[in-house]
Design an enzyme around this catalytic site. Structure first.
Site, short mmCIF file in Angstrom:
data_model
loop_
_atom_site.label_atom_id
_atom_site.label_comp_id
_atom_site.label_asym_id
_atom_site.label_seq_id
_atom_site.Cartn_x
_atom_site.Cartn_y
_atom_site.Cartn_z
N ARG A 1 -1.28 -8.68 13.06
CA ARG A 1 -1.81 -7.61 12.19
C ARG A 1 -2.74 -8.20 11.12
O ARG A 1 -3.73 -7.58 10.73
CB ARG A 1 -0.65 -6.82 11.55
CG ARG A 1 0.03 -5.89 12.57
CD ARG A 1 1.40 -5.43 12.11
NE ARG A 1 1.38 -4.66 10.91
CZ ARG A 1 2.42 -4.52 10.08
NH1 ARG A 1 3.57 -5.10 10.37
NH2 ARG A 1 2.32 -3.79 9.01
N ARG B 1 -9.63 1.91 8.95
CA ARG B 1 -9.20 0.53 9.19
C ARG B 1 -10.28 -0.27 9.89
O ARG B 1 -10.06 -1.41 10.23
CB ARG B 1 -7.95 0.56 10.06
CG ARG B 1 -6.72 -0.02 9.35
CD ARG B 1 -5.59 0.03 10.34
NE ARG B 1 -4.42 -0.70 9.97
CZ ARG B 1 -3.39 -0.19 9.31
NH1 ARG B 1 -3.43 1.03 8.86
NH2 ARG B 1 -2.33 -0.93 9.09
N LYS C 1 0.83 -1.22 0.00
CA LYS C 1 0.00 0.00 0.00
C LYS C 1 0.86 1.26 0.00
O LYS C 1 0.61 2.18 -0.77
CB LYS C 1 -0.92 0.05 1.24
CG LYS C 1 -2.01 -0.99 1.27
CD LYS C 1 -3.04 -0.69 2.35
CE LYS C 1 -2.48 -0.72 3.76
NZ LYS C 1 -1.95 -2.03 4.19
#
Ligand code: AMP
Length: 220
Positions: free
Chosen positions: A172, A88, A13
């Site tokens: 994560r 997120r 990203k």
């Protein structure tokens, strides 16, 4: 244009955001970079965020949303921006909609970078990032710098992010599946999602992203 980039950690990203933002002449806004800048400057926000980031968890929404809003209100972002790492989770996506609505704006597109999970772990474990510019990204095996530990582009020191250990990467990824992936459905319902494969050479992925964004009509 106002664009959101989503994808698991290690999808590229940051790298893609830097190229696309340059191409579209809009600022690249990375909440991860903003937190890391706060950590290196030793601010109260940075001190609060560090332990959370090192554990691979999400920084609380109120802190993150305020920080992202402040950045989006800077003069360079009035005509658009490319968000990398924000929102997120669904509450952050709803907050972003509200922030944009107040200004009479909407998102133009949500670019979803797809990459298989085994690839993510391989990519992140060997990732090395330039301290001077986080868009200068290397990999010990896939794209090693000419001199170990030194950025080919600007001579900055290369380092491994504290949250790039294999254990934290797995955490994560869990957080991504549980909290972040639902925003893709949230945006799909608004007809905003364009999905591309993040596999292949960086330049190929950038071209794929540009082609996909061209298909998406500009909103406001
Ligand atoms: P990134 O550089 O985007 O991979 O972000 C690194 C870390 O910063 C994440 O694992 C989170 O701990 C924190 N972070 C970045 N963006 C957000 C966000 N939008 N909400 C909560 N935490 C975030």
């Amino acid at each position: 244009m106002r664009i959101v980039l989503v994808g698991p950690p290690g999808a590229g990203k940051g790298t893609q955001a830097a190229f696309l933002a340059k191409d579209l002449a809009i600022p690249h806004i990375s909440t991860g970079d903003l937190f890391r800048a706060n950590i290196s400057q030793g601010t109260e926000l940075g001190q609060r965020a560090k332990a959370i980031m090192d554990a691979g968890e999400l920084v609380p929404d109120e802190v993150t949303i305020d920080m992202a809003r402040d950045r989006m209100e800077q003069p360079d972002a009035v005509d658009g921006f490319l968000l990398d790492g924000f929102p997120r989770n669904v509450p952050q996506a709803e907050a972003l909609d509200e922030i944009l609505k107040v200004e009479g704006h909407q998102l133009d597109a949500v670019l979803d970078l797809e990459v298989p999970e085994e690839e993510v772990v391989k990519r992140i474990a060997g990732r090395r990032i330039c301290r001077k510019d986080s868009s200068h990204v290397f990999h010990v095996t896939y794209s090693p710098p000419k001199t170990e530990g030194v950025c080919d582009v600007c001579g900055g020191e290369l380092y491994q992010r504290g949250d790039d250990s294999e254990e934290t990467v797995r955490k994560r990824l869990d957080v991504y599946h549980v909290q972040t992936e639902p925003i893709i459905d949230y945006y799909r319902a608004q007809g905003l999602v364009v999905t591309i494969s993040a596999l292949g050479e960086v330049t190929e992925v950038t071209q794929r992203a540009k082609d996909a964004l061209k298909q998406q009509p500009e909103a406001s």
